[in-house]
Design an enzyme around this catalytic site. Structure first.
Site, PDB file in Angstrom:
ATOM      1  N   LYS A  16       0.785  -1.324  -0.040  1.00  0.00           N
ATOM      2  CA  LYS A  16       0.042   0.016   0.297  1.00  0.00           C
ATOM      3  C   LYS A  16       0.873   1.218  -0.023  1.00  0.00           C
ATOM      4  O   LYS A  16       0.588   2.056  -0.910  1.00  0.00           O
ATOM      5  CB  LYS A  16      -0.788   0.064   1.237  1.00  0.00           C
ATOM      6  N   THR A  62       3.908   1.464  -0.895  1.00  0.00           N
ATOM      7  CA  THR A  62       4.658   1.624  -2.096  1.00  0.00           C
ATOM      8  C   THR A  62       3.932   2.008  -3.115  1.00  0.00           C
ATOM      9  O   THR A  62       4.448   2.808  -4.087  1.00  0.00           O
ATOM     10  CB  THR A  62       5.084  -0.125  -2.292  1.00  0.00           C
ATOM     11  N   ARG A 109       2.215   8.642   6.878  1.00  0.00           N
ATOM     12  CA  ARG A 109       2.281   8.433   8.451  1.00  0.00           C
ATOM     13  C   ARG A 109       3.871   8.042   8.509  1.00  0.00           C
ATOM     14  O   ARG A 109       4.442   7.490   7.673  1.00  0.00           O
ATOM     15  CB  ARG A 109       1.456   7.322   9.095  1.00  0.00           C
ATOM     16  N   LYS A 153       7.034  -6.480  11.273  1.00  0.00           N
ATOM     17  CA  LYS A 153       6.496  -5.637  10.114  1.00  0.00           C
ATOM     18  C   LYS A 153       7.294  -4.905   9.178  1.00  0.00           C
ATOM     19  O   LYS A 153       7.136  -4.924   8.262  1.00  0.00           O
ATOM     20  CB  LYS A 153       5.258  -4.667  10.879  1.00  0.00           C
ATOM     21  N   ALA A 156      -3.487   1.953  12.562  1.00  0.00           N
ATOM     22  CA  ALA A 156      -4.948   1.645  12.331  1.00  0.00           C
ATOM     23  C   ALA A 156      -5.870   0.422  13.073  1.00  0.00           C
ATOM     24  O   ALA A 156      -6.811   0.508  13.102  1.00  0.00           O
ATOM     25  CB  ALA A 156      -5.158   1.504  10.943  1.00  0.00           C
ATOM     26  N   PHE A 177      -3.184  -0.252   7.244  1.00  0.00           N
ATOM     27  CA  PHE A 177      -3.800  -1.810   6.847  1.00  0.00           C
ATOM     28  C   PHE A 177      -4.987  -1.681   6.050  1.00  0.00           C
ATOM     29  O   PHE A 177      -4.911  -0.922   4.969  1.00  0.00           O
ATOM     30  CB  PHE A 177      -4.341  -2.180   8.509  1.00  0.00           C
ATOM     31  N   PHE A 186       3.527  -8.642  -9.438  1.00  0.00           N
ATOM     32  CA  PHE A 186       4.621  -9.511  -9.328  1.00  0.00           C
ATOM     33  C   PHE A 186       4.978 -10.470 -10.534  1.00  0.00           C
ATOM     34  O   PHE A 186       4.111 -10.769 -11.510  1.00  0.00           O
ATOM     35  CB  PHE A 186       4.147 -10.651  -8.156  1.00  0.00           C
ATOM     36  N   TRP A 232       7.064  -0.911  -7.810  1.00  0.00           N
ATOM     37  CA  TRP A 232       8.405  -1.605  -6.849  1.00  0.00           C
ATOM     38  C   TRP A 232       9.237  -1.732  -7.849  1.00  0.00           C
ATOM     39  O   TRP A 232      10.574  -1.473  -7.328  1.00  0.00           O
ATOM     40  CB  TRP A 232       7.771  -2.949  -6.198  1.00  0.00           C
TER      41      TRP A 232
END
Length: 556
Positions: free
Chosen positions: A71, A73, A94, A105, A273, A301, A381, A409
């Protein structure tokens, strides 16, 4: 394959003064934190108030899985892609918490070639905002216990102290502690608790405050305890507001950094969140809307948590109206939601994709309930097959969503051009009719039930007897009009992390309710959610190091 930190360390950053100059920010309107970080002064924020607002784009995602969704990224890459299309855009993110950086994480700077930099600074101490919040939180706790020790003129019932100390670290041993042990001069013995800094009400207050005046008013309303008559005792009653505000003076100012492609980014505030409201600061978002034609922001999230709180809490309080929402998913995560093990996500599996896509379907339905147009993007991907991608594309378009692949990415802004064009098309051809999912006039219980049924897909809510009593007390005290901030697992639409896909036939379990009077919302805690996380068996801290030249390794 290079790691995120290697890519970030090889980046050619511009001096932050040059990034600021591209936005029309003058040197005297910055407060520099080295070469590549700066805070924006109140003078600049006041100067741009007459500027028209740009378009507001929210980036959210399906429920997070071990397969990863990307998200942040996507948010960063979308901002870079807008720049490549010669659009004036700013991303508003954030700040990362230290706890997850050393836990499991990781940080929150994006990934691959869609990152904000300096990555190490951002993921560690940055500009000290979280340290200021921690200190202000614990100053209030110290003043509270000192008041009790020095005669307790406010008649505080020590069994009804609700203010927790905090630390920006995953430390489960501090969840429940006893303080005041020792001699009489060492304080009154009582049970106490710690939360992680990003769950502190002061974090929420800072992120929802418009300015210093609003910040101080919110700080003053914070309830720290109840007296023997059951009436709330506030930070204002303790005389703590001025000192707390002094500690937060600089933290209130938004931070300016840059992406790998030198486009501007405002990074400010960072409530989780799953246990808080999950959005960056109102000040940064409103500033970005005045600084550029497009503000691209994210919420933590999945859309059932961050986006719901962005739309029902932040937008409601700040008068914000999102123009479009980008919903991020991956083929791998959808197959995981369809029952495929993490180790088996690479081979094409259309059956599992069909089973798992119901999670995406529910999030699309939820976001459309707010009247905001949705763009779905697949974070691409190399293992995705054309058949899998075509299936998701058709699925989304049948539900009225624009669709685009995202390759940010791997390719940075260039890989986000298809997505940027889809977002621009949505902004130009579809109107937003944003409205919250519930009205202020509903009771607190009705608001919880609305979120549970409409957003989580639950049949209803089981509220513990203790929580029912707490709800009655809060409504009797005048907090019934407040919005609800649900603390819930991020891994499922339900409050059970094991229920993947689109669970049905269950009730949400609410075990505790309390008011964050300064922030302006009521928190409902569900399931086994903790406000102080713990470290995993093999924390990321085991792999982080720094060499003699000061180069950090192992951070992700």
């Amino acid at each position: 394959m290079k790691t995120d930190i290697q890519i970030a360390q090889e980046a050619t950053m511009k001096p932050i003064t040059e990034v600021a100059e591209s936005l029309g920010i003058e040197f005297d309107e910055l407060e520099l934190y080295g070469k590549y970080k700066a805070k924006i002064t109140d003078e600049y924020l006041n100067r741009i108030q007459s500027n028209p607002n740009g378009k507001l784009v929210l980036v959210t995602a399906i429920n997070p899985t071990p397969a990863g969704e990307g998200k942040t990224t996507t948010t960063v890459g979308l901002g870079q892609a807008f720049a490549k299309l010669n659009k004036k855009a700013i991303i508003a993110l954030r700040e990362p918490s230290l706890g997850p950086c050393f836990g499991i994480k990781g940080g929150a700077a994006g990934g691959g070639y869609a990152q904000v930099v300096p990555m190490e600074d951002l993921n560690l101490h940055f500009t000290g905002d979280f340290h200021a919040i921690t200190t202000a939180n614990n100053l209030l706790a110290a003043m509270l216990d000192n008041h009790i020790q020095q005669g307790n003129q406010l008649g505080i019932d020590t069994r009804m102290v609700v203010w927790k100390r905090c630390l920006d670290m995953n430390d489960r041993a501090l969840r429940n502690v006893v303080i005041g042990l020792g001699a009489k001069a060492d304080g009154v013995v009582r049970e106490d608790h710690f939360c992680i800094t990003v769950a502190s009400e002061i974090m929420a207050v800072l992120c929802l405050a418009d300015d210093m005046e609003d910040l101080k008013a919110r700080l003053g309303r914070i309830i720290v305890a109840y007296n023997f008559e059951g009436k709330p005792v506030t930070a204002k009653d303790l005389g703590a507001v001025g000192s707390m505000a002094a500690l937060l003076k600089d933290a209130l100012k938004p931070n300016l950094i840059q992406t790998l492609e030198n486009t501007p980014a405002l990074v400010h505030g960072g409530p989780f969140a799953n246990i808080a409201h999950g959005c960056n600061s109102v000040r940064a978002t409103k500033a970005a809307l005045k600084m550029a034609d497009y503000c691209i922001t994210e919420a933590g999230f999945g859309a059932d948590l961050g986006a719901e709180k962005f739309l029902d809490i932040k937008c409601r309080m700040a008068g914000l109206k999102p123009d479009a929402i980008v919903l991020v998913a991956t083929i791998r995560a959808l197959k995981y939601n369809g029952g495929v093990a993490k180790t088996d996500l690479v081979p094409e599996n259309l059956e599992a994709l069909k089973k798992g896509i119901v999670n995406l379907e529910k999030h699309i339905e939820n976001l459309q309930k707010y009247g905001v147009p949705v763009v779905v993007t697949l974070n691409s991907f190399v293992t995705d097959t054309p058949a899998e991608t075509a299936f998701v594309k058709q699925f989304c378009e049948e539900r009225g969503c624009d669709f685009a692949l995202s390759e940010v990415w791997e390719k940075g802004g260039e890989g986000g051009i298809e997505l940027a064009k889809a977002v621009l098309n949505t902004l130009e051809t579809k109107e937003s009719h944003y409205h919250p999912i519930y009205e202020d006039s509903l009771s607190l219980t009705e608001k919880i039930e609305t979120i549970a049924r409409e957003i989580y897909g639950a049949d209803g809510v089981n509220i513990s007897e203790n929580a029912k009593k707490q709800l009655k007390v809060l409504e009797d005290l005048g907090f019934g009009s407040f919005p609800i901030c649900v603390a819930k697992t991020q891994y499922s639409l339900s409050d059970n992390p094991a229920l993947l896909g689109r669970p049905t036939g269950y009730n949400i379990e609410v075990r505790e309710v309390y008011v964050s009077a300064g922030a302006g919302f009521v928190v409902a805690i569900t399931g086994q959610i903790m406000t102080m996380p713990g470290l995993p068996k093999a924390p990321a801290a085991l792999n982080i190091d720094v060499n003699e030249e000061g180069k950090i390794t192992g951070l992700f």
